[in-house]
Design an enzyme around this catalytic site. Structure first.
Site, PDB file in Angstrom:
ATOM      1  N   ARG A 131       0.851  -1.199   0.000  1.00 40.97           N
ATOM      2  CA  ARG A 131       0.000   0.000   0.000  1.00 40.97           C
ATOM      3  C   ARG A 131       0.883   1.244   0.000  1.00 40.97           C
ATOM      4  NH1 ARG A 131      -1.539   1.530   4.645  1.00 40.97           N
ATOM      5  NH2 ARG A 131      -2.231  -0.497   5.377  1.00 40.97           N
TER       6      ARG A 131
ATOM      7  N   TYR B 245     -17.424  17.298 -14.089  1.00 41.58           N
ATOM      8  CA  TYR B 245     -17.759  15.871 -14.248  1.00 41.58           C
ATOM      9  C   TYR B 245     -18.809  15.461 -13.199  1.00 41.58           C
ATOM     10  CZ  TYR B 245     -17.125  10.809 -14.044  1.00 41.58           C
ATOM     11  OH  TYR B 245     -17.336   9.458 -14.024  1.00 41.58           O
TER      12      TYR B 245
ATOM     13  N   ASP C  98      -8.622  19.453 -13.614  1.00 36.07           N
ATOM     14  CA  ASP C  98      -8.894  18.097 -14.084  1.00 36.07           C
ATOM     15  C   ASP C  98      -8.597  18.102 -15.585  1.00 36.07           C
ATOM     16  OD1 ASP C  98     -10.032  15.779 -15.124  1.00 36.07           O
ATOM     17  OD2 ASP C  98     -11.695  15.775 -13.687  1.00 36.07           O
TER      18      ASP C  98
ATOM     19  N   LYS D 272      -9.225   7.011 -18.740  1.00 40.46           N
ATOM     20  CA  LYS D 272      -9.616   7.578 -20.031  1.00 40.46           C
ATOM     21  C   LYS D 272      -8.431   7.543 -21.006  1.00 40.46           C
ATOM     22  CE  LYS D 272     -13.334   8.150 -17.664  1.00 40.46           C
ATOM     23  NZ  LYS D 272     -13.700   9.384 -16.997  1.00 40.46           N
TER      24      LYS D 272
HETATM   25  C1  LIG Z   1     -14.104   9.768 -15.673  1.00 44.57           C
HETATM   26  C2  LIG Z   1     -13.763  11.098 -15.157  1.00 44.57           C
HETATM   27  C3  LIG Z   1     -13.471  11.291 -13.793  1.00 44.57           C
HETATM   28  C4  LIG Z   1     -13.582  10.170 -12.776  1.00 44.57           C
HETATM   29  O1  LIG Z   1     -12.670   9.170 -12.991  1.00 44.57           O
HETATM   30  P1  LIG Z   1     -12.908   7.610 -12.620  1.00 44.57           P
HETATM   31  O2  LIG Z   1     -11.638   6.988 -13.070  1.00 44.57           O
HETATM   32  O3  LIG Z   1     -14.130   7.170 -13.362  1.00 44.57           O
HETATM   33  O4  LIG Z   1     -13.109   7.557 -11.140  1.00 44.57           O
HETATM   34  C5  LIG Z   1     -13.109  12.554 -13.389  1.00 44.57           C
HETATM   35  N1  LIG Z   1     -13.045  13.591 -14.261  1.00 44.57           N
HETATM   36  C6  LIG Z   1     -13.330  13.442 -15.561  1.00 44.57           C
HETATM   37  C7  LIG Z   1     -13.247  14.621 -16.467  1.00 44.57           C
HETATM   38  C8  LIG Z   1     -13.700  12.200 -16.061  1.00 44.57           C
HETATM   39  O5  LIG Z   1     -13.991  12.073 -17.354  1.00 44.57           O
END
Ligand SMILES: *Cc1c(COP(=O)(O)O)cnc(C)c1O
Length: 379
Positions: free
Chosen positions: A46, A99, A171, A196
């Site tokens: 961890r 998001y 983000d 993503k």
């Molecule tokens: C998918 C997404 C998240 C969250 O991420 P996860 O890996 O699904 O927890 C946060 N911000 C954006 C812009 C996203 O597309």
């Protein structure tokens, strides 16, 4: 080095014992110690794992201006760690079309601890400035936003934040580390859902925070260790492997997206085609300045003919799959109102324009002519 080289070589070190060129999957939970309290490098998985270390070094190198990367089990686990830097009583200003899962976490999980989250249209910098008070500790920015692809002026907001000693978080999931470098624009923390574009193959869930600030990195590292939302070694390995092709994938994603956006602007069936790379995008000039290496691979579309026509369009597609998520090699279409943004309160959805005629297309790396043929056949 240029970013395509860093993608291939970031975090690269031949393995010490065998000389293996790729970093192995260190599938272990613990490590032998030479004496009590004297681990060689790692003591418990961890807290640290060599596959994760290689991934974190690679991510810190690829996100320009970065020095430290701290990875998490999902994008939202990374978001949670950042919110845990705050104290009760703090105010956070959040871009209004953040998001869906991020907004849900703020409203449903953290508001009860006395942290105040205020949603604001961050395209309007003076509206943001008006909401700054003595308790404001953080700006939460996404650009381009999801799903409407608004472009927010990151440099203007980080400049405002610095005047008031406020942390800025960007983000950067939609742009990927290749199209936009928020740390270079003054941001303190960059967040990625590595699920993503960075993962890119729709086969894992992960998150990362990147920063140049030693103290913030130390606090986030402690949260990673103490709260424990870490990626498994296999996922760290898959992400390292994905990073090697990130630059070539992004080139193809954005080339395809540009070709498709241009073609669909000519189609009568759509009442709107939104892509930051199109001159018709209201903030195309800002996008060109800020997204220095391209406009990424997401297009939002509005269909004429309301809900019935929109549903039929999405269900008729054959090559392009109806699914949540984005940034994978395969093209996906999503209906924000009922899928990714279903958790956004209905009233906020309405003001934002997330209505039944809106679809979001994540353009993959197939041949763009095949994708266009699928769209036209469906129409
Ligand atoms: C998918 C997404 C998240 C969250 O991420 P996860 O890996 O699904 O927890 C946060 N911000 C954006 C812009 C996203 O597309």
């Amino acid at each position: 080095m240029q970013c395509d080289t860093i993608c291939v070589h970031g975090g690269d070190k031949p393995e010490l014992v065998t000389g293996a060129v790729t970093t192995p999957i260190f599938q272990t939970s613990t490590y032998v110690q030479d004496a009590p309290g004297k681990p060689r490098v790692y003591d418990y998985a961890r807290a640290g794992n060599p596959t994760r270390t290689a991934l974190e070094e690679a991510l810190a190198a690829i996100e320009q201006g970065g020095k430290h990367a701290i990875t998490f089990a999902s994008g939202l686990a990374a978001t949670q760690a950042i919110v845990q830097l705050l104290d009760s009583g703090d105010r956070v200003l959040v871009c209004e079309d953040v998001y869906g899962g991020t907004g849900r976490m703020f409203d449903k999980l953290f508001a009860k601890y006395g942290i105040e989250f205020i949603f604001v249209d961050m395209r309007n910098v003076s509206a943001v400035a008006e909401l700054v008070n003595a308790k404001t500790r953080m700006f939460w920015i996404e650009s381009p936003t999801n799903p409407l692809l608004h472009v927010i002026d990151i440099a203007a907001l980080t400049a405002l934040a610095k005047q008031h000693d406020i942390l800025t978080v960007v983000d950067n999931t939609f742009a990927s580390p290749l199209c936009q470098s928020p740390l270079q624009l003054g941001a303190d923390l960059v967040l990625h859902s590595t699920t993503k574009y960075i993962g890119g193959h729709s086969d894992l869930v992960g998150g990362a925070v990147i920063t140049a600030d030693d103290h913030l990195a130390e606090r986030l590292k402690f949260l990673q260790f103490a709260a424990g939302a870490v990626n498994a070694p296999i996922e760290c390995y898959l992400l390292l492997r994905s990073l090697k092709t990130l630059a070539v994938r992004m080139q193809k994603h954005q080339h395809n997206a540009m070709m498709i956006a241009q073609a669909l602007e000519q189609e009568q069936a759509f009442s709107a085609v939104v892509y930051p790379g199109l001159p018709s995008h209201p903030q195309h000039a800002l996008a060109s300045q800020q997204m220095v290496n391209g406009f990424s691979g997401i297009i939002s579309l509005r269909l004429r003919g309301g809900k019935a026509a929109t549903y039929k369009f999405m269900q008729n597609l054959k090559l392009i799959k109806l699914a949540e998520s984005l940034g994978g090699v395969e093209s996906l279409i999503n209906h924000p109102e009922t899928m990714t943004h279903a958790s956004v309160p209905a009233a906020r959805r309405k003001t934002l324009g997330i209505t039944s005629d809106l679809v979001r297309l994540s353009v993959g790396i197939e041949n763009h002519a095949d994708l266009l043929a699928d769209i036209r056949a469906s129409l």
